[in-house]
Design a protein around this motif. Structure first.
Motif, PDB file in Angstrom:
ATOM      1  N   ALA A 159     -47.276  67.928 -14.434  1.00  0.00           N
ATOM      2  CA  ALA A 159     -45.819  68.082 -14.366  1.00  0.00           C
ATOM      3  C   ALA A 159     -45.299  69.140 -15.338  1.00  0.00           C
ATOM      4  O   ALA A 159     -44.152  69.580 -15.222  1.00  0.00           O
ATOM      5  N   CYS A 160     -46.112  69.564 -16.296  1.00  0.00           N
ATOM      6  CA  CYS A 160     -45.686  70.529 -17.312  1.00  0.00           C
ATOM      7  C   CYS A 160     -45.671  71.937 -16.727  1.00  0.00           C
ATOM      8  O   CYS A 160     -46.622  72.355 -16.068  1.00  0.00           O
ATOM      9  N   LYS A 161     -44.592  72.656 -17.002  1.00  0.00           N
ATOM     10  CA  LYS A 161     -44.444  74.030 -16.548  1.00  0.00           C
ATOM     11  C   LYS A 161     -44.025  74.896 -17.733  1.00  0.00           C
ATOM     12  O   LYS A 161     -43.029  74.597 -18.382  1.00  0.00           O
ATOM     13  N   THR A 162     -44.795  75.954 -18.003  1.00  0.00           N
ATOM     14  CA  THR A 162     -44.493  76.816 -19.141  1.00  0.00           C
ATOM     15  C   THR A 162     -44.291  78.246 -18.678  1.00  0.00           C
ATOM     16  O   THR A 162     -45.063  78.767 -17.875  1.00  0.00           O
ATOM     17  N   ALA A 193     -54.028  80.041 -23.338  1.00  0.00           N
ATOM     18  CA  ALA A 193     -54.740  79.004 -24.090  1.00  0.00           C
ATOM     19  C   ALA A 193     -53.752  78.062 -24.770  1.00  0.00           C
ATOM     20  O   ALA A 193     -53.970  76.848 -24.823  1.00  0.00           O
ATOM     21  N   PHE A 194     -52.654  78.622 -25.273  1.00  0.00           N
ATOM     22  CA  PHE A 194     -51.633  77.777 -25.895  1.00  0.00           C
ATOM     23  C   PHE A 194     -51.052  76.809 -24.863  1.00  0.00           C
ATOM     24  O   PHE A 194     -50.941  75.608 -25.122  1.00  0.00           O
ATOM     25  N   ALA A 195     -50.682  77.299 -23.698  1.00  0.00           N
ATOM     26  CA  ALA A 195     -50.100  76.432 -22.661  1.00  0.00           C
ATOM     27  C   ALA A 195     -51.088  75.354 -22.232  1.00  0.00           C
ATOM     28  O   ALA A 195     -50.712  74.181 -22.078  1.00  0.00           O
ATOM     29  N   LEU A 196     -52.340  75.717 -22.053  1.00  0.00           N
ATOM     30  CA  LEU A 196     -53.348  74.739 -21.636  1.00  0.00           C
ATOM     31  C   LEU A 196     -53.599  73.677 -22.712  1.00  0.00           C
ATOM     32  O   LEU A 196     -53.929  72.535 -22.394  1.00  0.00           O
ATOM     33  N   ALA A 197     -53.431  74.042 -23.974  1.00  0.00           N
ATOM     34  CA  ALA A 197     -53.558  73.066 -25.052  1.00  0.00           C
ATOM     35  C   ALA A 197     -52.280  72.230 -25.195  1.00  0.00           C
ATOM     36  O   ALA A 197     -52.332  71.048 -25.531  1.00  0.00           O
ATOM     37  N   LEU A 198     -51.146  72.857 -24.923  1.00  0.00           N
ATOM     38  CA  LEU A 198     -49.857  72.189 -25.078  1.00  0.00           C
ATOM     39  C   LEU A 198     -49.608  71.123 -24.015  1.00  0.00           C
ATOM     40  O   LEU A 198     -49.122  70.030 -24.330  1.00  0.00           O
ATOM     41  N   HIS A 199     -49.925  71.422 -22.786  1.00  0.00           N
ATOM     42  CA  HIS A 199     -49.590  70.501 -21.690  1.00  0.00           C
ATOM     43  C   HIS A 199     -50.124  69.085 -21.889  1.00  0.00           C
ATOM     44  O   HIS A 199     -49.359  68.119 -21.729  1.00  0.00           O
ATOM     45  N   PRO A 200     -51.388  68.874 -22.251  1.00  0.00           N
ATOM     46  CA  PRO A 200     -51.847  67.494 -22.472  1.00  0.00           C
ATOM     47  C   PRO A 200     -51.153  66.815 -23.655  1.00  0.00           C
ATOM     48  O   PRO A 200     -50.947  65.598 -23.633  1.00  0.00           O
ATOM     49  N   VAL A 201     -50.792  67.586 -24.662  1.00  0.00           N
ATOM     50  CA  VAL A 201     -50.087  67.018 -25.817  1.00  0.00           C
ATOM     51  C   VAL A 201     -48.704  66.542 -25.391  1.00  0.00           C
ATOM     52  O   VAL A 201     -48.275  65.434 -25.734  1.00  0.00           O
ATOM     53  N   VAL A 202     -48.006  67.372 -24.625  1.00  0.00           N
ATOM     54  CA  VAL A 202     -46.685  66.978 -24.122  1.00  0.00           C
ATOM     55  C   VAL A 202     -46.813  65.734 -23.253  1.00  0.00           C
ATOM     56  O   VAL A 202     -46.080  64.757 -23.426  1.00  0.00           O
ATOM     57  N   VAL A 207     -41.937  83.160 -32.835  1.00  0.00           N
ATOM     58  CA  VAL A 207     -42.308  82.423 -31.626  1.00  0.00           C
ATOM     59  C   VAL A 207     -41.454  81.157 -31.651  1.00  0.00           C
ATOM     60  O   VAL A 207     -41.453  80.425 -32.643  1.00  0.00           O
ATOM     61  N   HIS A 208     -40.705  80.944 -30.583  1.00  0.00           N
ATOM     62  CA  HIS A 208     -39.889  79.731 -30.470  1.00  0.00           C
ATOM     63  C   HIS A 208     -40.233  79.026 -29.169  1.00  0.00           C
ATOM     64  O   HIS A 208     -40.230  79.640 -28.096  1.00  0.00           O
ATOM     65  N   VAL A 209     -40.536  77.732 -29.253  1.00  0.00           N
ATOM     66  CA  VAL A 209     -40.883  76.918 -28.088  1.00  0.00           C
ATOM     67  C   VAL A 209     -39.743  75.935 -27.845  1.00  0.00           C
ATOM     68  O   VAL A 209     -39.361  75.186 -28.743  1.00  0.00           O
ATOM     69  N   ASP A 210     -39.218  75.968 -26.627  1.00  0.00           N
ATOM     70  CA  ASP A 210     -38.161  75.052 -26.223  1.00  0.00           C
ATOM     71  C   ASP A 210     -38.724  74.153 -25.122  1.00  0.00           C
ATOM     72  O   ASP A 210     -39.219  74.658 -24.106  1.00  0.00           O
ATOM     73  N   ILE A 211     -38.683  72.846 -25.343  1.00  0.00           N
ATOM     74  CA  ILE A 211     -39.176  71.893 -24.355  1.00  0.00           C
ATOM     75  C   ILE A 211     -38.004  71.042 -23.892  1.00  0.00           C
ATOM     76  O   ILE A 211     -37.369  70.358 -24.708  1.00  0.00           O
ATOM     77  N   SER A 212     -37.719  71.087 -22.602  1.00  0.00           N
ATOM     78  CA  SER A 212     -36.632  70.307 -22.022  1.00  0.00           C
ATOM     79  C   SER A 212     -37.221  69.180 -21.195  1.00  0.00           C
ATOM     80  O   SER A 212     -38.085  69.406 -20.345  1.00  0.00           O
ATOM     81  N   LEU A 213     -36.723  67.966 -21.456  1.00  0.00           N
ATOM     82  CA  LEU A 213     -37.237  66.752 -20.821  1.00  0.00           C
ATOM     83  C   LEU A 213     -36.108  65.993 -20.138  1.00  0.00           C
ATOM     84  O   LEU A 213     -34.947  66.118 -20.530  1.00  0.00           O
ATOM     85  N   LEU A 214     -36.477  65.163 -19.177  1.00  0.00           N
ATOM     86  CA  LEU A 214     -35.504  64.228 -18.647  1.00  0.00           C
ATOM     87  C   LEU A 214     -35.066  63.296 -19.774  1.00  0.00           C
ATOM     88  O   LEU A 214     -35.873  62.961 -20.647  1.00  0.00           O
ATOM     89  N   PRO A 215     -33.815  62.866 -19.794  1.00  0.00           N
ATOM     90  CA  PRO A 215     -33.332  62.001 -20.873  1.00  0.00           C
ATOM     91  C   PRO A 215     -34.108  60.691 -20.957  1.00  0.00           C
ATOM     92  O   PRO A 215     -34.688  60.228 -19.982  1.00  0.00           O
ATOM     93  N   GLY A 216     -34.092  60.109 -22.147  1.00  0.00           N
ATOM     94  CA  GLY A 216     -34.692  58.802 -22.325  1.00  0.00           C
ATOM     95  C   GLY A 216     -35.691  58.705 -23.460  1.00  0.00           C
ATOM     96  O   GLY A 216     -36.108  57.612 -23.827  1.00  0.00           O
ATOM     97  N   ARG A 217     -36.089  59.837 -24.046  1.00  0.00           N
ATOM     98  CA  ARG A 217     -37.044  59.792 -25.161  1.00  0.00           C
ATOM     99  C   ARG A 217     -36.292  59.575 -26.464  1.00  0.00           C
ATOM    100  O   ARG A 217     -35.194  60.091 -26.658  1.00  0.00           O
ATOM    101  N   THR A 218     -36.894  58.848 -27.363  1.00  0.00           N
ATOM    102  CA  THR A 218     -36.260  58.580 -28.650  1.00  0.00           C
ATOM    103  C   THR A 218     -36.287  59.835 -29.524  1.00  0.00           C
ATOM    104  O   THR A 218     -37.142  60.723 -29.336  1.00  0.00           O
ATOM    105  N   PRO A 244     -41.449  68.364 -17.593  1.00  0.00           N
ATOM    106  CA  PRO A 244     -41.171  69.155 -18.798  1.00  0.00           C
ATOM    107  C   PRO A 244     -41.080  70.642 -18.469  1.00  0.00           C
ATOM    108  O   PRO A 244     -41.991  71.224 -17.884  1.00  0.00           O
ATOM    109  N   GLN A 245     -39.932  71.207 -18.803  1.00  0.00           N
ATOM    110  CA  GLN A 245     -39.694  72.641 -18.651  1.00  0.00           C
ATOM    111  C   GLN A 245     -39.877  73.261 -20.027  1.00  0.00           C
ATOM    112  O   GLN A 245     -39.134  72.950 -20.955  1.00  0.00           O
ATOM    113  N   ILE A 246     -40.874  74.129 -20.155  1.00  0.00           N
ATOM    114  CA  ILE A 246     -41.232  74.692 -21.454  1.00  0.00           C
ATOM    115  C   ILE A 246     -41.014  76.202 -21.403  1.00  0.00           C
ATOM    116  O   ILE A 246     -41.533  76.876 -20.509  1.00  0.00           O
TER     117      ILE A 246
END
Length: 116
Positions: free
Chosen positions: A39-42, A20-29, A62-73, A2-4
């Motif tokens: 694997a999460c990089k912000t 703190a936001f990134a550290l909270a976000l990574h486990p959620v992602v 504040v805008h968060v863009d998360i880019s993932l490998l294809p395949g998620r619904t 995940p590229q954040i």
């Protein structure tokens, strides 16, 4: 994988605990899209100037863009987007006179994406 990317108004710099936001976000992602937290990089990009609507001042974003490998619904992506917005509400503090506009998007990486 995940590229954040997080873009935020400069006026929020002192009210937005970015690490703190990134550290909270990574486990959620990781839990939402079935990957590893490691694997999460912000990266954060401070925007010196932002304009929202027709307000010359008094708004920030504040805008968060998360880019993932294809395949998620679409449902998984929507669930992650909602979780990101909830985390933003918890991590973006108040600044007198500013109304923060929070947004997020989850998208697929282009097939040209490579990592070494």
């Amino acid at each position: 994988m995940p590229q954040i990317t997080v873009d935020y108004s400069a006026e929020l710099a002192g009210a937005f605990d970015r690490p703190a936001f990134a550290l909270a976000l990574h486990p959620v992602v990781a839990a939402t899209v079935d990957t590893k937290t490691a694997a999460c990089k912000t990266r954060f990009r401070r925007a010196e100037e932002t304009v929202v609507g027709d307000a010359p001042a008094g708004d920030a974003l504040v805008h968060v863009d998360i880019s993932l490998l294809p395949g998620r619904t679409p449902q998984t992506k929507a669930r992650l987007t909602e979780a990101v917005l909830e985390l933003l509400r918890d991590h973006v503090g108040t600044v007198t006179g500013l109304t923060p506009h929070l947004s997020a998007e989850v998208r697929d990486l282009d097939p040209s994406y490579r990592k070494v």
